[in-house]
Design a protein around this motif. Structure first.
Motif, PDB file in Angstrom:
ATOM      1  N   GLY A   1       8.209  -0.492  -0.648  1.00  0.00           N
ATOM      2  CA  GLY A   1       8.273  -2.260   0.659  1.00  0.00           C
ATOM      3  C   GLY A   1       9.373  -1.612   1.054  1.00  0.00           C
ATOM      4  O   GLY A   1       9.277  -2.396   2.615  1.00  0.00           O
ATOM      5  N   ALA A   2      10.056  -2.482   0.909  1.00  0.00           N
ATOM      6  CA  ALA A   2      11.586  -3.040   1.834  1.00  0.00           C
ATOM      7  C   ALA A   2      12.365  -1.248   2.722  1.00  0.00           C
ATOM      8  O   ALA A   2      12.256  -1.035   3.796  1.00  0.00           O
ATOM      9  CB  ALA A   2      12.929  -2.810   0.798  1.00  0.00           C
ATOM     10  N   LEU A   3      11.650  -0.813   2.129  1.00  0.00           N
ATOM     11  CA  LEU A   3      11.820   1.113   2.787  1.00  0.00           C
ATOM     12  C   LEU A   3      11.386   1.292   4.162  1.00  0.00           C
ATOM     13  O   LEU A   3      11.765   1.806   4.958  1.00  0.00           O
ATOM     14  CB  LEU A   3      12.042   1.988   2.102  1.00  0.00           C
ATOM     15  CG  LEU A   3      12.738   3.706   2.109  1.00  0.00           C
ATOM     16  CD1 LEU A   3      13.747   3.567   2.671  1.00  0.00           C
ATOM     17  CD2 LEU A   3      12.305   4.583   1.243  1.00  0.00           C
ATOM     18  N   LEU A   4      10.623   0.910   3.631  1.00  0.00           N
ATOM     19  CA  LEU A   4       8.720   1.317   4.997  1.00  0.00           C
ATOM     20  C   LEU A   4       9.373  -0.090   5.412  1.00  0.00           C
ATOM     21  O   LEU A   4       9.419   0.301   7.005  1.00  0.00           O
ATOM     22  CB  LEU A   4       7.388   0.944   3.865  1.00  0.00           C
ATOM     23  CG  LEU A   4       6.574   1.908   3.222  1.00  0.00           C
ATOM     24  CD1 LEU A   4       5.467   1.641   2.483  1.00  0.00           C
ATOM     25  CD2 LEU A   4       7.098   3.640   4.011  1.00  0.00           C
ATOM     26  N   ALA A   5       9.532  -1.212   5.492  1.00  0.00           N
ATOM     27  CA  ALA A   5       9.774  -2.002   5.980  1.00  0.00           C
ATOM     28  C   ALA A   5      11.617  -1.765   6.760  1.00  0.00           C
ATOM     29  O   ALA A   5      11.224  -2.284   8.142  1.00  0.00           O
ATOM     30  CB  ALA A   5      10.988  -3.829   5.496  1.00  0.00           C
ATOM     31  N   SER A   6      12.198  -0.687   6.506  1.00  0.00           N
ATOM     32  CA  SER A   6      13.285  -0.637   7.563  1.00  0.00           C
ATOM     33  C   SER A   6      12.945   0.642   8.586  1.00  0.00           C
ATOM     34  O   SER A   6      13.264   0.041   9.622  1.00  0.00           O
ATOM     35  CB  SER A   6      14.086  -0.926   6.787  1.00  0.00           C
ATOM     36  OG  SER A   6      14.326  -1.103   5.631  1.00  0.00           O
TER      37      SER A   6
ATOM     38  N   THR B   1      -0.497  -1.100   9.704  1.00  0.00           N
ATOM     39  CA  THR B   1      -0.023  -0.638   8.021  1.00  0.00           C
ATOM     40  C   THR B   1       0.381  -1.694   7.435  1.00  0.00           C
ATOM     41  O   THR B   1       0.189  -1.883   6.091  1.00  0.00           O
ATOM     42  CB  THR B   1       0.656   0.833   8.229  1.00  0.00           C
ATOM     43  OG1 THR B   1       2.038   0.699   9.108  1.00  0.00           O
ATOM     44  CG2 THR B   1       0.025   1.163   9.065  1.00  0.00           C
ATOM     45  N   SER B   2       1.139  -2.304   7.880  1.00  0.00           N
ATOM     46  CA  SER B   2       1.869  -3.524   6.923  1.00  0.00           C
ATOM     47  C   SER B   2       0.192  -4.408   6.952  1.00  0.00           C
ATOM     48  O   SER B   2       0.749  -5.135   5.773  1.00  0.00           O
ATOM     49  CB  SER B   2       3.342  -4.344   7.545  1.00  0.00           C
ATOM     50  OG  SER B   2       4.019  -3.363   7.703  1.00  0.00           O
ATOM     51  N   ILE B   3      -0.101  -4.734   7.710  1.00  0.00           N
ATOM     52  CA  ILE B   3      -1.050  -5.771   8.309  1.00  0.00           C
ATOM     53  C   ILE B   3      -2.482  -5.312   6.584  1.00  0.00           C
ATOM     54  O   ILE B   3      -2.675  -6.649   6.319  1.00  0.00           O
ATOM     55  CB  ILE B   3      -1.606  -5.863   8.780  1.00  0.00           C
ATOM     56  CG1 ILE B   3      -1.269  -6.609  10.586  1.00  0.00           C
ATOM     57  CG2 ILE B   3      -3.356  -6.694   8.791  1.00  0.00           C
ATOM     58  CD1 ILE B   3      -1.531  -7.026  11.779  1.00  0.00           C
TER      59      ILE B   3
ATOM     60  N   GLY C   1      -4.391   1.539   0.307  1.00  0.00           N
ATOM     61  CA  GLY C   1      -3.993   1.063   1.815  1.00  0.00           C
ATOM     62  C   GLY C   1      -2.910   2.656   1.930  1.00  0.00           C
ATOM     63  O   GLY C   1      -2.660   2.859   2.835  1.00  0.00           O
ATOM     64  N   ASP C   2      -2.550   3.682   0.799  1.00  0.00           N
ATOM     65  CA  ASP C   2      -1.344   4.297   0.801  1.00  0.00           C
ATOM     66  C   ASP C   2      -2.433   5.170   1.251  1.00  0.00           C
ATOM     67  O   ASP C   2      -1.891   6.582   2.563  1.00  0.00           O
ATOM     68  CB  ASP C   2      -1.070   4.761  -0.140  1.00  0.00           C
ATOM     69  CG  ASP C   2       0.312   4.437  -0.688  1.00  0.00           C
ATOM     70  OD1 ASP C   2       0.750   3.534   0.251  1.00  0.00           O
ATOM     71  OD2 ASP C   2       0.769   4.514  -1.921  1.00  0.00           O
ATOM     72  N   TYR C   3      -3.778   5.435   1.297  1.00  0.00           N
ATOM     73  CA  TYR C   3      -4.650   6.824   2.029  1.00  0.00           C
ATOM     74  C   TYR C   3      -4.913   6.270   3.239  1.00  0.00           C
ATOM     75  O   TYR C   3      -5.178   7.131   4.042  1.00  0.00           O
ATOM     76  CB  TYR C   3      -5.842   6.790   0.865  1.00  0.00           C
ATOM     77  CG  TYR C   3      -5.827   7.894   0.031  1.00  0.00           C
ATOM     78  CD1 TYR C   3      -6.269   8.928  -0.282  1.00  0.00           C
ATOM     79  CD2 TYR C   3      -5.930   7.034  -2.003  1.00  0.00           C
ATOM     80  CE1 TYR C   3      -5.332   9.989  -1.095  1.00  0.00           C
ATOM     81  CE2 TYR C   3      -6.160   8.337  -2.648  1.00  0.00           C
ATOM     82  CZ  TYR C   3      -6.236   9.735  -2.242  1.00  0.00           C
ATOM     83  OH  TYR C   3      -5.754  10.308  -3.236  1.00  0.00           O
ATOM     84  N   ILE C   4      -5.097   4.833   3.348  1.00  0.00           N
ATOM     85  CA  ILE C   4      -5.471   4.259   4.636  1.00  0.00           C
ATOM     86  C   ILE C   4      -4.472   4.727   5.748  1.00  0.00           C
ATOM     87  O   ILE C   4      -4.538   5.102   7.195  1.00  0.00           O
ATOM     88  CB  ILE C   4      -5.417   2.660   4.642  1.00  0.00           C
ATOM     89  CG1 ILE C   4      -7.365   3.212   3.395  1.00  0.00           C
ATOM     90  CG2 ILE C   4      -6.048   2.424   6.207  1.00  0.00           C
ATOM     91  CD1 ILE C   4      -7.337   1.842   3.944  1.00  0.00           C
ATOM     92  N   ASN C   5      -3.497   4.962   5.125  1.00  0.00           N
ATOM     93  CA  ASN C   5      -2.061   4.134   6.148  1.00  0.00           C
ATOM     94  C   ASN C   5      -1.440   6.130   6.577  1.00  0.00           C
ATOM     95  O   ASN C   5      -0.859   5.334   7.480  1.00  0.00           O
ATOM     96  CB  ASN C   5      -1.052   3.328   5.557  1.00  0.00           C
ATOM     97  CG  ASN C   5      -1.786   1.771   5.924  1.00  0.00           C
ATOM     98  OD1 ASN C   5      -2.652   1.811   6.288  1.00  0.00           O
ATOM     99  ND2 ASN C   5      -1.020   0.788   4.950  1.00  0.00           N
ATOM    100  N   VAL C   6      -1.604   6.384   5.531  1.00  0.00           N
ATOM    101  CA  VAL C   6      -1.165   8.015   5.948  1.00  0.00           C
ATOM    102  C   VAL C   6      -1.715   8.699   6.755  1.00  0.00           C
ATOM    103  O   VAL C   6      -1.076   9.236   7.479  1.00  0.00           O
ATOM    104  CB  VAL C   6      -0.873   8.753   4.073  1.00  0.00           C
ATOM    105  CG1 VAL C   6      -2.276   8.915   3.736  1.00  0.00           C
ATOM    106  CG2 VAL C   6      -0.127   9.453   4.122  1.00  0.00           C
ATOM    107  N   ALA C   7      -2.469   8.321   7.002  1.00  0.00           N
ATOM    108  CA  ALA C   7      -3.829   8.281   7.765  1.00  0.00           C
ATOM    109  C   ALA C   7      -3.209   7.749   9.207  1.00  0.00           C
ATOM    110  O   ALA C   7      -2.803   9.091  10.327  1.00  0.00           O
ATOM    111  CB  ALA C   7      -5.187   8.528   8.290  1.00  0.00           C
TER     112      ALA C   7
END
Length: 223
Positions: free
Chosen positions: A60-65, A100-102, A200-206
């Motif tokens: 989560g921290a890596l994605l936020a950055s 994607t965060s939402i 969420g990974d499946y949705i957000n990777v798309a």
């Protein structure tokens, strides 16, 4: 000015590509982390929980950055670009990380809240156990020092010792049962959280991959 804008766009596009790659790599972690939780025992539950939560927090921290860098770069590129270069793809790409965060937050928040409540209840029970144990010991001590023991009857003494041992044994069994229930509830809550993250990974990777493609095509089209 043109070179500066190009660098900003490249930074944003690169960050967005890495962002999509991190999400894609998470898809393979679901099976491993769920296996760690399912095979955890009472003795290893704290370690297993720490590993899973640590992985979630680190990712989560890596994605936020990365998301902050990408969003900031695209917004800066759009606001600083001349009117002729204010292309819509910059806006689309800047919305990928917030969207994607939402999605992650909406899917995982209920389960994380439930897990936090379970942890809070567990701490309260652990704080109450010493007082309860002390009370039981005082009751047993009063029975042992009662006038019935002073009669010197061996049978009476034997009868009094047996309930004390049974009380201790029953207390240990109750404690083990409570720990098993707490472990089951915590595992279920974390497994639900993991499943939500996985969904969420499946949705957000798309979404992130599409955003990266749009940004790449737009960057290529600018030059």
């Amino acid at each position: 000015m043109g070179t500066c804008l190009t660098v900003i766009k490249v930074v944003g596009t690169t960050s967005l590509g890495i962002y999509a790659g991190v999400i894609a790599s998470n898809l393979s972690n679901y099976g491993i982390m769920s296996h760690v939780l399912k095979t955890a025992t009472v003795a290893t539950s704290e370690k297993a929980t720490g590993l899973v939560l640590g992985k979630i927090k680190t990712t989560g921290a890596l994605l936020a950055s990365l998301g902050t860098i990408a969003t900031g770069a695209f917004i800066m590129a759009y606001t600083q670009a001349p009117r002729a270069l204010k292309h819509p793809y910059l806006i689309y790409a800047s919305l990928v990380a917030p969207l994607t965060s939402i999605i992650y937050l909406g899917l995982t928040r209920p389960h994380l809240h439930q897990y936090c409540e379970l942890k809070k209840m567990k701490k309260q029970r652990q704080a109450e156990r010493p007082a309860s144990k002390k009370h039981k010991q005082e009751v047993i001590s009063e029975l042992d020092n009662s006038t019935y023991k002073d009669l010197g009857d061996v049978l009476t003494t034997s009868d009094e010792e047996t309930p004390s041992a049974q009380t201790t044994s029953t207390g240990d069994e109750d404690s083990e049962a409570e720990q098993e229930v707490e472990l089951h509830l915590a595992q279920k809550s974390l497994l639900d959280t993991l499943y939500s993250v996985h969904l969420g990974d499946y949705i957000n990777v798309a979404i992130s991959t599409l955003g990266f493609v749009v940004a790449t095509v737009g960057l290529y089209g600018d030059y």
